[in-house]
Design an enzyme around this catalytic site. Sequence first.
Site, PDB file in Angstrom:
ATOM      1  N   GLY A  38       0.838  -1.186   0.000  1.00  0.00           N
ATOM      2  CA  GLY A  38       0.000   0.000   0.000  1.00  0.00           C
ATOM      3  C   GLY A  38       0.871   1.233   0.000  1.00  0.00           C
ATOM      4  N   GLN A  61       2.992   9.790   1.862  1.00  0.00           N
ATOM      5  CA  GLN A  61       4.347   9.237   1.717  1.00  0.00           C
ATOM      6  C   GLN A  61       5.098   9.792   0.513  1.00  0.00           C
ATOM      7  OE1 GLN A  61       2.698   5.052   2.359  1.00  0.00           O
ATOM      8  NE2 GLN A  61       4.810   4.825   3.031  1.00  0.00           N
ATOM      9  N   CYS A  94       7.116  -0.917   6.280  1.00  0.00           N
ATOM     10  CA  CYS A  94       6.590   0.299   5.666  1.00  0.00           C
ATOM     11  C   CYS A  94       7.649   0.840   4.713  1.00  0.00           C
ATOM     12  CB  CYS A  94       6.283   1.327   6.752  1.00  0.00           C
ATOM     13  SG  CYS A  94       5.724   2.920   6.126  1.00  0.00           S
ATOM     14  N   LEU A  95       7.213   1.312   3.562  1.00  0.00           N
ATOM     15  CA  LEU A  95       8.173   1.856   2.605  1.00  0.00           C
ATOM     16  C   LEU A  95       8.861   3.112   3.137  1.00  0.00           C
ATOM     17  CD1 LEU A  95       6.110   1.342  -0.667  1.00  0.00           C
ATOM     18  CD2 LEU A  95       8.071   0.006   0.107  1.00  0.00           C
ATOM     19  N   HIS A 101      -2.982   0.575   8.616  1.00  0.00           N
ATOM     20  CA  HIS A 101      -1.642   1.128   8.397  1.00  0.00           C
ATOM     21  C   HIS A 101      -1.702   2.301   7.416  1.00  0.00           C
ATOM     22  CE1 HIS A 101       2.860   0.480   7.731  1.00  0.00           C
ATOM     23  NE2 HIS A 101       2.526   1.311   6.757  1.00  0.00           N
ATOM     24  N   GLU A 102      -2.398   2.117   6.299  1.00  0.00           N
ATOM     25  CA  GLU A 102      -2.445   3.176   5.284  1.00  0.00           C
ATOM     26  C   GLU A 102      -3.233   4.386   5.778  1.00  0.00           C
ATOM     27  OE1 GLU A 102      -0.377   2.985   2.978  1.00  0.00           O
ATOM     28  OE2 GLU A 102       0.041   0.859   3.300  1.00  0.00           O
ATOM     29  N   HIS A 150      -1.216   6.651   7.951  1.00  0.00           N
ATOM     30  CA  HIS A 150      -0.331   7.575   7.223  1.00  0.00           C
ATOM     31  C   HIS A 150      -1.032   8.900   6.940  1.00  0.00           C
ATOM     32  CE1 HIS A 150       3.341   5.393   6.361  1.00  0.00           C
ATOM     33  NE2 HIS A 150       2.709   4.362   5.850  1.00  0.00           N
TER      34      HIS A 150
END
Length: 190
Positions: A49, A54, A102-103, A143-144, A147
């Site tokens: 995701g 981000q 996480c990226l 999680h998304e 963000h």
Amino acid sequence: MTVREILTIGNPELRRVAAEIDPAEIGSERVQRLINELIDTMRGANGAGLAATQIGEHVRIAVMEVGENPRYPYKPKIPLTIAINPVIEPLDDELVEINEGCLSVPMRGNVQRHVNVRVRYLDREGNEHDEIKRGLTAGTWQHECDHLDGVLFIDKVDDPTTLSTWDEFNAHHRDAFIERITAFVDRVGS
Ligand code: NI
């Protein structure tokens, strides 16, 4: 195809709360282009995701997709999903401990997530969705959406001893985690 730079932990942009998108703007070239860039960037990085936050865009859009993902081979599939102005509501108090990555964070760690959630969002055509998500897929949604509120998973890691780099996770923790989470996925269904 446009792959954008993914901001990493320490960048103050990751801590900003994103603004809602006016539904009348969803069809605009600006929003549609941003959605395409999010998809390209997520796929280019093998993410499950990616939130607009981000890549330094402070609007409430997240994209998710899980196919044969080398970063997360144990995750149930998620078809490409565009979530605009997503709202999450836990359905009960059941929690599961998920080892997340996480990226934007070069580490993994354990986080408690709700197992059963209701999600409401608009897709890229502006259609309304009201769905139930469970298990690891519910975790990905949480999680998304975090963000978009400037929250990183690492903020929610209760036990810092669960933090590890990807290499150390693969060397020491991966097998046990996959065994536990696969049993969980088999029980919960996603
Ligand atoms: Ni993330």
